[in-house]
Design a protein around this motif. Structure first.
Motif: not given
Length: 172
Positions: A64-88
């Protein structure tokens, strides 16, 4: 780190990390480049397409957007030590284009704390891009591992923004 520091060579990344109590980390990364600040701002605020040019960002969408305020949803993913890690995270961003400032804070997500600022500016010698992040993992998150990945990824993220801004500046 002082964002107006003029002694930094162009196209060089400066990075610092601060260990705060209770597993909290503050990371600041700055890049100086030869590109108008408007190009960088246009990339940072292209919310629905950030995942196209920021490495390890799997998705980004504006809620959403309300003037100069914006909300985002993001998901990041990483691969380390053979495992996939994600954070939302769901972030609230406060756009201050006149100051070149884009402050963000987590509304909800996979961290106890995730907040900071993107800052774009220019001085007599160059344009600079600063990313300042304070992050605290949830209990059980290996902060040392997160810290190491963040240190590597933040520089890569700034380079991704830089590449996209350069690409856009060269389009007719």
């Amino acid at each position: 780190m002082v964002a107006s520091e003029a002694s930094c060579a162009l196209d060089t990344i400066q990075q610092e990390m601060e260990r705060l109590p209770q597993g909290t980390r503050r990371l600041a990364v700055q890049l100086r480049l030869d590109l108008a600040p408007e190009w960088i701002w246009s990339v940072l605020t292209d919310y629905d397409h950030l995942d196209r040019f920021i490495p390890n960002l799997a998705s980004s969408r504006q809620l959403w957007r309300r003037g100069n305020l914006v909300a985002l949803e993001q998901v990041g993913t990483q691969q380390f030590c053979g495992l996939r890690f994600s954070a939302r995270v769901q972030l609230e961003l406060n756009e201050e284009p006149e100051q070149g400032r884009l402050a963000f804070r987590m509304l909800e997500g996979d961290f106890r704390c995730f907040q900071g600022v993107w800052q774009v500016g220019a001085d007599d010698t160059s344009t600079w891009l600063l990313y300042d992040l304070t992050v605290q993992g949830k209990p059980g998150m290996p902060i040392g591992l997160i810290e190491q990945r963040l240190k590597e990824d933040l520089a890569s993220n700034l380079r991704g923004v830089q590449r996209e801004a350069q690409r856009r500046s060269q389009q007719p």
